[in-house]
Design a protein around this motif. Structure first.
Motif, mmCIF file in Angstrom:
data_model
loop_
_atom_site.group_PDB
_atom_site.id
_atom_site.type_symbol
_atom_site.label_atom_id
_atom_site.label_comp_id
_atom_site.label_asym_id
_atom_site.label_seq_id
_atom_site.Cartn_x
_atom_site.Cartn_y
_atom_site.Cartn_z
ATOM 1 N N SER A 122 0.835 -1.200 0.000
ATOM 2 C CA SER A 122 0.000 0.000 0.000
ATOM 3 C C SER A 122 0.874 1.255 0.000
ATOM 4 O O SER A 122 1.849 1.352 0.755
ATOM 5 N N ILE A 123 0.500 2.221 -0.841
ATOM 6 C CA ILE A 123 1.252 3.469 -0.919
ATOM 7 C C ILE A 123 1.210 4.210 0.410
ATOM 8 O O ILE A 123 2.217 4.770 0.861
ATOM 9 N N SER A 124 0.061 4.218 1.053
ATOM 10 C CA SER A 124 -0.081 4.937 2.318
ATOM 11 C C SER A 124 0.824 4.372 3.408
ATOM 12 O O SER A 124 1.198 5.091 4.340
ATOM 13 N N ARG A 125 1.190 3.103 3.279
ATOM 14 C CA ARG A 125 2.029 2.457 4.298
ATOM 15 C C ARG A 125 3.464 2.957 4.250
ATOM 16 O O ARG A 125 4.135 3.049 5.284
ATOM 17 N N LEU B 188 4.438 5.837 2.337
ATOM 18 C CA LEU B 188 4.530 7.203 1.824
ATOM 19 C C LEU B 188 5.382 8.085 2.727
ATOM 20 O O LEU B 188 6.130 8.935 2.244
ATOM 21 N N ARG C 165 8.012 7.266 4.503
ATOM 22 C CA ARG C 165 9.444 7.021 4.281
ATOM 23 C C ARG C 165 9.926 7.700 3.008
ATOM 24 O O ARG C 165 10.994 8.319 2.978
ATOM 25 N N ILE C 166 9.129 7.586 1.948
ATOM 26 C CA ILE C 166 9.528 8.179 0.671
ATOM 27 C C ILE C 166 9.570 9.699 0.765
ATOM 28 O O ILE C 166 10.522 10.344 0.292
ATOM 29 N N LEU C 167 8.546 10.279 1.403
ATOM 30 C CA LEU C 167 8.521 11.736 1.547
ATOM 31 C C LEU C 167 9.649 12.218 2.460
ATOM 32 O O LEU C 167 10.237 13.273 2.213
ATOM 33 N N ASN D 287 15.986 7.237 -4.592
ATOM 34 C CA ASN D 287 14.610 6.741 -4.641
ATOM 35 C C ASN D 287 14.549 5.329 -5.203
ATOM 36 O O ASN D 287 13.734 4.510 -4.766
#
Length: 222
Positions: free
Chosen positions: A14-17, A19, A21-23, A72
């Motif tokens: 899931s992206i929300s899981r 997101l 860390r990436i941000l 990334n």
């Protein structure tokens, strides 16, 4: 980067899981755009524009973009391959890969008790808020922070002593016993073969483009 995104999609994460860390990584990398393009150069780089009289170099700007893309790529690839498993399974896999047992124990204990120490920190924070404490830029705030940190360390030391005694009572002898073992399947062979082909392809293309770039550079200099 394309391969990392493909693995990420196949992992069904899931992206929300992830997101946050990436941000978090990209927020840190954003600062590079305000530092590196202004750095000292050889004098041969082209200038994109000036900011308050300081030159903003083109090559350094594209170098920062390359750094961001690589960072990334590594983060997404790591998330795709590791985020889908729990910490015990990861430690189990590390044990099968002959990683030293002490490192595995340290990893498991760190993961397990970092959360507990975070909960202890939250308790101290709530206790301070119940006493109407408001932080400010003064010596009293620094003193309270130091006291809170000292209490946190004291609690962690006491908890570690309890853990040591509990494990000693259970006969712990510094061994990581593996009860359930992994079973290799056709999917594992398929994934390993495709990964090997992908790495070989990336290595050959990188070598080819580097050779081509060097030849073009020599011909231009000639």
């Amino acid at each position: 980067l394309f391969c990392s995104i493909t693995f990420f999609i196949l992992a069904k994460i899931s992206i929300s899981r992830v997101l946050g860390r990436i941000l978090g990584l990209n927020f840190f990398l954003l600062s590079l755009f305000f530092v590196i393009p202004f750095s000292t150069t050889t004098g041969e780089e082209k200038i994109l524009f000036y900011i308050f009289g300081y030159p903003y170099y083109k090559e350094s700007f594209f170098f920062v973009i390359l750094v961001v893309l690589r960072a990334n790529t590594l983060l997404i690839l790591s998330i795709s391959l590791i985020a889908g498993m729990d910490f015990v399974t990861l430690a189990h896999a590390l044990a099968h890969l002959r990683v030293p047992r002490k490192m595995i124990h340290l990893f498991l204990f760190s993961v397990r008790y970092l959360k507990i120490m975070w909960l202890e920190h939250q308790k101290i924070k709530i206790a301070m808020q119940m006493r109407l404490y408001k932080p400010a830029m003064n010596l009293r705030t620094y003193r309270v922070i130091m006291y809170g940190t000292a209490v946190l360390f004291a609690k962690s030391l006491g908890r570690s002593d309890k853990i040591y005694k509990a494990m000693k009572c259970r006969g712990f002898n510094s061994e990581f016993y593996l009860i359930d073992h992994f079973n290799i399947s056709k999917k594992d062979f398929l994934f390993g073969g495709l990964s090997a082909l992908l790495l070989g392809f990336l290595t050959l293309t990188t070598f080819f483009f580097l050779t081509l770039f060097r030849q073009c550079t020599k011909s231009l200099q000639a």
